[in-house]
Design a protein around this motif. Sequence first.
Motif, PDB file in Angstrom:
ATOM      1  N   ILE A 185       0.827  -1.205   0.000  1.00  0.00           N
ATOM      2  CA  ILE A 185       0.000   0.000   0.000  1.00  0.00           C
ATOM      3  C   ILE A 185       0.868   1.264   0.000  1.00  0.00           C
ATOM      4  O   ILE A 185       0.552   2.240  -0.673  1.00  0.00           O
ATOM      5  CB  ILE A 185      -0.956  -0.008   1.213  1.00  0.00           C
ATOM      6  CG1 ILE A 185      -1.989  -1.133   1.043  1.00  0.00           C
ATOM      7  CG2 ILE A 185      -1.648   1.342   1.391  1.00  0.00           C
ATOM      8  CD1 ILE A 185      -2.764  -1.469   2.306  1.00  0.00           C
ATOM      9  N   LEU A 186       1.963   1.240   0.748  1.00  0.00           N
ATOM     10  CA  LEU A 186       2.826   2.420   0.877  1.00  0.00           C
ATOM     11  C   LEU A 186       4.039   2.381  -0.046  1.00  0.00           C
ATOM     12  O   LEU A 186       4.996   3.126   0.146  1.00  0.00           O
ATOM     13  CB  LEU A 186       3.286   2.554   2.339  1.00  0.00           C
ATOM     14  CG  LEU A 186       2.161   2.739   3.355  1.00  0.00           C
ATOM     15  CD1 LEU A 186       2.697   2.664   4.782  1.00  0.00           C
ATOM     16  CD2 LEU A 186       1.433   4.054   3.116  1.00  0.00           C
ATOM     17  N   HIS A 187       3.974   1.524  -1.054  1.00  0.00           N
ATOM     18  CA  HIS A 187       5.116   1.310  -1.951  1.00  0.00           C
ATOM     19  C   HIS A 187       5.689   2.611  -2.525  1.00  0.00           C
ATOM     20  O   HIS A 187       6.893   2.827  -2.496  1.00  0.00           O
ATOM     21  CB  HIS A 187       4.741   0.362  -3.091  1.00  0.00           C
ATOM     22  CG  HIS A 187       5.827   0.208  -4.099  1.00  0.00           C
ATOM     23  ND1 HIS A 187       6.956  -0.544  -3.848  1.00  0.00           N
ATOM     24  CD2 HIS A 187       5.991   0.747  -5.327  1.00  0.00           C
ATOM     25  CE1 HIS A 187       7.763  -0.466  -4.898  1.00  0.00           C
ATOM     26  NE2 HIS A 187       7.202   0.297  -5.805  1.00  0.00           N
ATOM     27  N   ASN A 188       4.837   3.481  -3.022  1.00  0.00           N
ATOM     28  CA  ASN A 188       5.319   4.731  -3.621  1.00  0.00           C
ATOM     29  C   ASN A 188       6.022   5.622  -2.598  1.00  0.00           C
ATOM     30  O   ASN A 188       7.023   6.261  -2.913  1.00  0.00           O
ATOM     31  CB  ASN A 188       4.175   5.501  -4.288  1.00  0.00           C
ATOM     32  CG  ASN A 188       3.661   4.782  -5.522  1.00  0.00           C
ATOM     33  OD1 ASN A 188       4.351   3.960  -6.111  1.00  0.00           O
ATOM     34  ND2 ASN A 188       2.438   5.088  -5.911  1.00  0.00           N
ATOM     35  N   GLU A 189       5.511   5.633  -1.374  1.00  0.00           N
ATOM     36  CA  GLU A 189       6.092   6.473  -0.327  1.00  0.00           C
ATOM     37  C   GLU A 189       7.468   5.980   0.127  1.00  0.00           C
ATOM     38  O   GLU A 189       8.292   6.765   0.579  1.00  0.00           O
ATOM     39  CB  GLU A 189       5.160   6.553   0.891  1.00  0.00           C
ATOM     40  CG  GLU A 189       3.935   7.411   0.668  1.00  0.00           C
ATOM     41  CD  GLU A 189       2.805   6.700  -0.084  1.00  0.00           C
ATOM     42  OE1 GLU A 189       1.763   7.333  -0.291  1.00  0.00           O
ATOM     43  OE2 GLU A 189       2.949   5.513  -0.459  1.00  0.00           O
ATOM     44  N   VAL A 190       7.709   4.674   0.026  1.00  0.00           N
ATOM     45  CA  VAL A 190       8.990   4.120   0.488  1.00  0.00           C
ATOM     46  C   VAL A 190       9.879   3.630  -0.655  1.00  0.00           C
ATOM     47  O   VAL A 190      10.892   2.979  -0.412  1.00  0.00           O
ATOM     48  CB  VAL A 190       8.785   2.981   1.525  1.00  0.00           C
ATOM     49  CG1 VAL A 190       8.073   3.503   2.763  1.00  0.00           C
ATOM     50  CG2 VAL A 190       8.068   1.795   0.923  1.00  0.00           C
ATOM     51  N   ALA A 191       9.532   3.984  -1.882  1.00  0.00           N
ATOM     52  CA  ALA A 191      10.287   3.504  -3.052  1.00  0.00           C
ATOM     53  C   ALA A 191      11.769   3.872  -2.991  1.00  0.00           C
ATOM     54  O   ALA A 191      12.619   3.121  -3.460  1.00  0.00           O
ATOM     55  CB  ALA A 191       9.650   4.026  -4.336  1.00  0.00           C
ATOM     56  N   ALA A 192      12.107   5.001  -2.393  1.00  0.00           N
ATOM     57  CA  ALA A 192      13.500   5.461  -2.336  1.00  0.00           C
ATOM     58  C   ALA A 192      14.249   4.908  -1.117  1.00  0.00           C
ATOM     59  O   ALA A 192      15.421   5.227  -0.914  1.00  0.00           O
ATOM     60  CB  ALA A 192      13.538   6.987  -2.311  1.00  0.00           C
ATOM     61  N   TYR A 193      13.596   4.078  -0.317  1.00  0.00           N
ATOM     62  CA  TYR A 193      14.178   3.568   0.926  1.00  0.00           C
ATOM     63  C   TYR A 193      14.541   2.088   0.803  1.00  0.00           C
ATOM     64  O   TYR A 193      13.891   1.334   0.083  1.00  0.00           O
ATOM     65  CB  TYR A 193      13.171   3.701   2.077  1.00  0.00           C
ATOM     66  CG  TYR A 193      12.806   5.119   2.421  1.00  0.00           C
ATOM     67  CD1 TYR A 193      13.323   5.732   3.557  1.00  0.00           C
ATOM     68  CD2 TYR A 193      11.930   5.856   1.624  1.00  0.00           C
ATOM     69  CE1 TYR A 193      12.988   7.035   3.889  1.00  0.00           C
ATOM     70  CE2 TYR A 193      11.593   7.154   1.936  1.00  0.00           C
ATOM     71  CZ  TYR A 193      12.123   7.739   3.064  1.00  0.00           C
ATOM     72  OH  TYR A 193      11.788   9.028   3.379  1.00  0.00           O
ATOM     73  N   GLU A 194      15.557   1.679   1.569  1.00  0.00           N
ATOM     74  CA  GLU A 194      15.843   0.264   1.739  1.00  0.00           C
ATOM     75  C   GLU A 194      14.879  -0.212   2.817  1.00  0.00           C
ATOM     76  O   GLU A 194      14.800   0.397   3.891  1.00  0.00           O
ATOM     77  CB  GLU A 194      17.291   0.080   2.183  1.00  0.00           C
ATOM     78  CG  GLU A 194      17.730  -1.349   2.206  1.00  0.00           C
ATOM     79  CD  GLU A 194      19.217  -1.520   2.490  1.00  0.00           C
ATOM     80  OE1 GLU A 194      19.642  -2.670   2.576  1.00  0.00           O
ATOM     81  OE2 GLU A 194      19.936  -0.502   2.634  1.00  0.00           O
ATOM     82  N   VAL A 195      14.130  -1.272   2.539  1.00  0.00           N
ATOM     83  CA  VAL A 195      13.044  -1.693   3.422  1.00  0.00           C
ATOM     84  C   VAL A 195      13.466  -2.870   4.309  1.00  0.00           C
ATOM     85  O   VAL A 195      14.090  -3.820   3.844  1.00  0.00           O
ATOM     86  CB  VAL A 195      11.792  -2.062   2.594  1.00  0.00           C
ATOM     87  CG1 VAL A 195      10.682  -2.608   3.481  1.00  0.00           C
ATOM     88  CG2 VAL A 195      11.294  -0.850   1.819  1.00  0.00           C
TER      89      VAL A 195
END
Length: 147
Positions: A96-106
Amino acid sequence: MGKVWCKMPLQGFKSLCSRNAGQIISRDKGNPQYHKANNISKSFVTHYKIDGNVIKSGSRCDYLLLNEDKKKAYFIELKGSDLVKAARQLEAAERILHNEVAAYEVYYRIAANKCKTQEVRSSAYRKYQILWKGKLVQKTGFIEENI
């Protein structure tokens, strides 16, 4: 136009911690398990309650902790004992939050009240351990780590 000091990843939601908080604790009222992040480098961090706040329905994890300086995202689930359900909640929130965390290492964190050995070794849970190669940490009681 007003001064914009930083673009927050989750627009419209206020971080639960201060900008350079030294310690960030994810804990639900009435539950013993928790996640404690030590921000030893005093990085710019943000912390959000996902369950019921950012995501109001469907499967979702409890918290999201972002280290803005290091571009690391920690999806956190505080669970009684169902590890497979916990992993699915982490996965759903990330989707769901993919776009918001796209620039982060998860990274994925599960702090469970109790874990049965057979569940940790189950093929359903092993799937997530393999999929998230070393980025999944699961512990009983609490997780404490430096971010």
